[in-house]
Design a protein around this motif. Sequence first.
Motif, mmCIF file in Angstrom:
data_model
loop_
_atom_site.group_PDB
_atom_site.id
_atom_site.type_symbol
_atom_site.label_atom_id
_atom_site.label_comp_id
_atom_site.label_asym_id
_atom_site.label_seq_id
_atom_site.Cartn_x
_atom_site.Cartn_y
_atom_site.Cartn_z
ATOM 1 N N GLU A 158 31.203 -73.457 -39.830
ATOM 2 C CA GLU A 158 32.014 -73.834 -38.672
ATOM 3 C C GLU A 158 31.748 -72.892 -37.507
ATOM 4 O O GLU A 158 31.577 -73.328 -36.358
ATOM 5 C CB GLU A 158 33.494 -73.805 -39.034
ATOM 6 C CG GLU A 158 34.397 -74.206 -37.870
ATOM 7 C CD GLU A 158 35.877 -74.067 -38.192
ATOM 8 O OE1 GLU A 158 36.690 -74.248 -37.270
ATOM 9 O OE2 GLU A 158 36.215 -73.744 -39.354
ATOM 10 N N ASP B 39 32.669 -70.553 -51.592
ATOM 11 C CA ASP B 39 32.734 -71.872 -50.960
ATOM 12 C C ASP B 39 33.565 -71.830 -49.678
ATOM 13 O O ASP B 39 33.187 -72.427 -48.657
ATOM 14 C CB ASP B 39 33.329 -72.904 -51.918
ATOM 15 C CG ASP B 39 32.358 -73.315 -53.020
ATOM 16 O OD1 ASP B 39 31.152 -73.017 -52.882
ATOM 17 O OD2 ASP B 39 32.801 -73.929 -54.004
ATOM 18 N N ARG C 119 32.053 -72.522 -45.786
ATOM 19 C CA ARG C 119 32.592 -73.512 -44.847
ATOM 20 C C ARG C 119 32.980 -72.860 -43.520
ATOM 21 O O ARG C 119 32.697 -73.385 -42.441
ATOM 22 C CB ARG C 119 33.806 -74.230 -45.463
ATOM 23 C CG ARG C 119 33.450 -75.226 -46.553
ATOM 24 C CD ARG C 119 34.632 -76.128 -46.877
ATOM 25 N NE ARG C 119 35.749 -75.393 -47.459
ATOM 26 C CZ ARG C 119 35.884 -75.159 -48.753
ATOM 27 N NH1 ARG C 119 34.971 -75.608 -49.612
ATOM 28 N NH2 ARG C 119 36.940 -74.500 -49.216
#
Length: 400
Positions: free
Chosen positions: A198, A190, A194
Amino acid sequence: MDTLKQPNLTRDAALLPDTGEPGFGVYVHWPFCAAKCPYCDFNSHVRHQPVDQERFTAAFLKEMATVRQLSGSKTVTSVFLGGGTPSLMKPSTVSAILDGIAKHWHLPDGIEITMEANPSSVEAERFRGYRAAGVNRVSLGVQALNDCDLKFLGRLHDVADALKAIKLARDIFPRMSFDLIYARPNQTVDEWERELKEAISYAVDHLSLYQLTIEEGTPFYGLHKAGKLVAPDGDQSALLYEATQEITAREGLPAYEVSNHARPGAESRHNLTYWRYGDYAGIGPGAHGRLSRGSMKIATATERQPESWLDLVERDGHGIIDQEQLGYEEQADELLLMGLRLREGVDLARWQQLSGRDPDPKREEFLLEHGFIERIGNSRLRCTPSGMLILDSVVADLAC
């Protein structure tokens, strides 16, 4: 700071499209860094006194002349300034190196000219100087997008520096890539998803995404042996790799090589030369080359220690300490090793011409049945995503 000159228009043309051919690249190694990262086993060196750039530039040019005698006349399809930290060079040093390449080989308008840069050594004026010298692609060593992990990796920049460098590179250069290292200790899927999303949001067209490896001789290796650094196990690494492939493909940057992802047309031309088993000249301390002479190929390697390399070049005209003629079987093995890293796979006719044989039918059938390789028509062979996870084993099986 160097006085900036006007762009050299012969190097300011639109980038040429990829032809699919292996090509001929020139790699120039700048061996100096501001600090040595604890995971790095590259040929990089820290010097606490200013480097004599004029002396090193003269040596680069002198070694080029020798390598030109080995390579013969060639048309350059890409240039790569690697390191170390090439963005510690003055723009005038970069300009002189590119002028030297143009003197010794044919340097057409619009070829890819890449420079590696660290965010900690980025300045807008210096970036504009590199662009004026002819650099049209920059590859930033970002490595992580959180300050805690950047500190763990021994980087001299923070996230704010990285974002500033990304914006500058995007504004100044036609093409830009940056590197990230994942499979860091305790990193979850996870967290990596992320961070990767980004990274993609910064409008990049190319990402190099490497799993952290513990290399012998590095500080991380000592910590790992002492049990103070625990890398993700094989299962966790596989989950992280699979998440990487899924996200990048969904966001329009599919993998074209094991660790490299790009929007169509933005693939690194220079690295494609390596993976397609083209020729390349290696200039500078610790640089390697592959140069064809008729049907044979010569492997070259230069002295790694910068000052020793410099002394050799000034005395002998080059720093080459190893020069080996590769036989057909060795070339076939290298072609397989490099080409199977690519999504486009290996040209079977070229491999058969070098090896003098077809792939072993039993071994190929086994790998096909287990979903590790696949044929692309009758002309190419490539690894599947599952095969990429065990790439070394697949290469070893097919090379036997």
